[in-house]
Motif scaffolding. Structure first.
Motif, mmCIF file in Angstrom:
data_model
loop_
_atom_site.group_PDB
_atom_site.id
_atom_site.type_symbol
_atom_site.label_atom_id
_atom_site.label_comp_id
_atom_site.label_asym_id
_atom_site.label_seq_id
_atom_site.Cartn_x
_atom_site.Cartn_y
_atom_site.Cartn_z
ATOM 1 N N HIS A 14 -10.543 12.971 15.120
ATOM 2 C CA HIS A 14 -10.595 13.426 13.740
ATOM 3 C C HIS A 14 -12.012 13.625 13.236
ATOM 4 C CE1 HIS A 14 -6.326 13.091 13.229
ATOM 5 N NE2 HIS A 14 -6.344 11.878 13.710
ATOM 6 N N MET A 41 -7.744 10.963 7.503
ATOM 7 C CA MET A 41 -6.878 11.419 6.414
ATOM 8 C C MET A 41 -7.458 12.616 5.672
ATOM 9 S SD MET A 41 -5.528 7.814 4.805
ATOM 10 C CE MET A 41 -4.425 8.584 3.620
ATOM 11 N N GLN A 42 -8.670 13.015 6.049
ATOM 12 C CA GLN A 42 -9.372 14.124 5.401
ATOM 13 C C GLN A 42 -9.466 13.902 3.891
ATOM 14 O OE1 GLN A 42 -7.139 17.503 6.823
ATOM 15 N NE2 GLN A 42 -8.314 17.570 8.706
ATOM 16 N N THR A 43 -9.980 12.712 3.543
ATOM 17 C CA THR A 43 -10.150 12.360 2.141
ATOM 18 C C THR A 43 -11.387 11.493 1.993
ATOM 19 O OG1 THR A 43 -8.981 11.562 0.174
ATOM 20 C CG2 THR A 43 -8.671 10.290 2.215
ATOM 21 N N GLY A 94 -0.079 10.645 5.503
ATOM 22 C CA GLY A 94 -1.434 10.255 5.881
ATOM 23 C C GLY A 94 -1.549 8.788 6.242
ATOM 24 N N SER A 116 0.834 13.892 -0.065
ATOM 25 C CA SER A 116 0.878 13.648 1.383
ATOM 26 C C SER A 116 0.427 12.240 1.758
ATOM 27 C CB SER A 116 0.015 14.686 2.101
ATOM 28 O OG SER A 116 -1.331 14.563 1.684
ATOM 29 N N ARG A 117 0.334 11.345 0.765
ATOM 30 C CA ARG A 117 -0.144 9.990 1.060
ATOM 31 C C ARG A 117 0.718 9.274 2.097
ATOM 32 N NH1 ARG A 117 -0.236 7.167 -4.474
ATOM 33 N NH2 ARG A 117 1.503 8.591 -4.706
ATOM 34 N N HIS A 155 0.138 8.026 9.539
ATOM 35 C CA HIS A 155 -0.743 8.552 10.583
ATOM 36 C C HIS A 155 -1.829 7.540 10.933
ATOM 37 C CE1 HIS A 155 -4.071 11.776 11.411
ATOM 38 N NE2 HIS A 155 -3.754 11.140 12.503
#
Length: 154
Positions: free
Chosen positions: A152, A33-35, A9, A5-6, A12
């Motif tokens: 976020h 990015m929830q990472t 992300g 999903s990079r 985004h």
């Protein structure tokens, strides 16, 4: 197989970054990015090498977009990410001894090649400016405002 999903992300966060006046930290981008911030820095380094973003260290530093959104396509970002695999499907074996499987592989290879070429062509026709315009239209229609720092937050 896990999806990569990079691209989604990065697109985004690039659109969020385009809305901001100053640099954005890796920590803030990681939240969106929830990472992990290390993952963000690795991904953003490819975008920096492509000339899309710049980074400044220290207090008040972070990532900024340095190229006009009209000059960056989805394909450009995809290439800067190292051309991750577009499809999770593939042949069962690459060099089968079975003639039936050879015929199957040949048909699938042709279809995958055609689909990839079409997808990359489409990626090349969509700019970040177009995505930004779509985002702005959605924001107006929703009556909401967007703030990267709070929307976020975990």
């Amino acid at each position: 197989m896990k999806r990569d999903s990079r691209l989604s992300g990065v697109l985004h966060v690039l659109l969020h970054m385009a809305e901001l006046k100053g640099p954005v930290t890796s920590d803030t981008l990681a939240g969106a990015m929830q990472t992990n911030p290390v993952v963000v820095r690795r991904i953003m380094a490819g975008l920096r090498e492509a000339g899309f973003v710049n980074s400044e260290k220290g207090h008040g530093g972070g990532w900024t977009i340095v190229r006009d959104l009209n000059a960056i396509t989805l394909r450009d970002v995809y290439l800067a990410l190292g051309e991750p695999a577009l499809f999770a499907m593939g042949n069962r074996t690459e060099s089968p001894g079975c003639l039936v499987e050879q015929a199957v592989n040949s048909a699938l290879d042709d279809a995958f090649r055609d689909a990839e070429a079409l997808l990359l062509e489409r990626f090349g026709a969509v700019t970040l400016a177009q995505l930004s315009a779509d985002f702005h239209a959605r924001m107006v229609a929703s009556g909401k405002t967007i703030d990267l720092e709070t929307i976020h937050a975990s």
